[in-house]
Write a protein that holds these residues in place. Structure first.
Motif, PDB file in Angstrom:
ATOM      1  N   GLY A 168       0.821  -1.211   0.000  1.00 24.44           N
ATOM      2  CA  GLY A 168       0.000   0.000   0.000  1.00 24.44           C
ATOM      3  C   GLY A 168       0.852   1.257   0.000  1.00 24.44           C
ATOM      4  N   ILE A 169       1.917   1.276   0.786  1.00 24.28           N
ATOM      5  CA  ILE A 169       2.819   2.426   0.812  1.00 24.28           C
ATOM      6  C   ILE A 169       3.476   2.610  -0.551  1.00 24.28           C
ATOM      7  N   LEU A 219       3.192   6.060  -2.749  1.00 17.01           N
ATOM      8  CA  LEU A 219       4.362   6.826  -3.190  1.00 17.01           C
ATOM      9  C   LEU A 219       4.443   6.913  -4.709  1.00 17.01           C
ATOM     10  N   GLU A 220       4.187   5.806  -5.384  1.00 16.59           N
ATOM     11  CA  GLU A 220       4.224   5.815  -6.842  1.00 16.59           C
ATOM     12  C   GLU A 220       3.138   6.736  -7.399  1.00 16.59           C
ATOM     13  N   GLY A 221       1.961   6.660  -6.842  1.00 15.88           N
ATOM     14  CA  GLY A 221       0.872   7.517  -7.296  1.00 15.88           C
ATOM     15  C   GLY A 221       1.170   8.989  -7.071  1.00 15.88           C
ATOM     16  N   LEU A 222       1.766   9.317  -5.921  1.00 15.48           N
ATOM     17  CA  LEU A 222       2.127  10.712  -5.651  1.00 15.48           C
ATOM     18  C   LEU A 222       3.182  11.215  -6.632  1.00 15.48           C
ATOM     19  N   MET A 223       4.151  10.358  -6.964  1.00 19.02           N
ATOM     20  CA  MET A 223       5.182  10.784  -7.910  1.00 19.02           C
ATOM     21  C   MET A 223       4.587  11.036  -9.293  1.00 19.02           C
ATOM     22  N   PRO A 274       4.404  14.207 -13.660  1.00 20.87           N
ATOM     23  CA  PRO A 274       4.292  13.180 -14.700  1.00 20.87           C
ATOM     24  C   PRO A 274       5.421  13.261 -15.739  1.00 20.87           C
ATOM     25  N   ASN A 275       5.883  14.467 -16.044  1.00 22.08           N
ATOM     26  CA  ASN A 275       6.974  14.589 -17.025  1.00 22.08           C
ATOM     27  C   ASN A 275       8.255  13.964 -16.509  1.00 22.08           C
ATOM     28  N   TRP A 276       8.575  14.182 -15.219  1.00 23.56           N
ATOM     29  CA  TRP A 276       9.773  13.582 -14.642  1.00 23.56           C
ATOM     30  C   TRP A 276       9.677  12.060 -14.649  1.00 23.56           C
ATOM     31  N   MET A 277       8.502  11.532 -14.322  1.00 21.16           N
ATOM     32  CA  MET A 277       8.315  10.079 -14.324  1.00 21.16           C
ATOM     33  C   MET A 277       8.463   9.515 -15.739  1.00 21.16           C
ATOM     34  N   ARG A 278       7.960  10.229 -16.729  1.00 29.47           N
ATOM     35  CA  ARG A 278       8.096   9.794 -18.117  1.00 29.47           C
ATOM     36  C   ARG A 278       9.580   9.746 -18.504  1.00 29.47           C
ATOM     37  N   LYS A 279      10.344  10.782 -18.112  1.00 29.86           N
ATOM     38  CA  LYS A 279      11.780  10.802 -18.393  1.00 29.86           C
ATOM     39  C   LYS A 279      12.494   9.665 -17.674  1.00 29.86           C
ATOM     40  N   ALA A 280      12.098   9.399 -16.449  1.00 34.42           N
ATOM     41  CA  ALA A 280      12.714   8.308 -15.689  1.00 34.42           C
ATOM     42  C   ALA A 280      12.459   6.963 -16.365  1.00 34.42           C
ATOM     43  N   MET A 281      11.259   6.754 -16.877  1.00 34.41           N
ATOM     44  CA  MET A 281      10.948   5.502 -17.560  1.00 34.41           C
ATOM     45  C   MET A 281      11.750   5.374 -18.850  1.00 34.41           C
TER      46      MET A 281
END
Length: 68
Positions: free
Chosen positions: A14-15, A19-23, A28-35
């Motif tokens: 659950g944690i 955390l993933e949802g908050l990021m 969203p742009n940073w997460m896209r770059k990270a992927m």
């Protein structure tokens, strides 16, 4: 009745989702770059980071759960 270990596992999962949802919600742009970066990273590097993270997590759990 659920065991304590299983309840701890579900709390940890659950944690992780929180955390993933908050990021994703916060940046969203940073997460896209990270992927994209993860896709370009060689398998051996991803594997080493994954193993290191798993070991660090197990050590943290062991330290927090050991009797004082």
């Amino acid at each position: 009745m659920r065991s304590i270990a299983f309840a701890d596992f579900l709390i940890g999962l659950g944690i992780l989702f929180v955390l993933e949802g908050l990021m994703f919600a916060a940046s969203p742009n940073w997460m896209r770059k990270a992927m994209k970066s993860a896709i370009a990273t060689p398998d051996n590097i991803l594997r080493a980071v994954g193993i290191g993270s798993a070991v660090a997590g197990l050590v943290l759990i062991w330290v927090m759960r050991r009797p004082i």
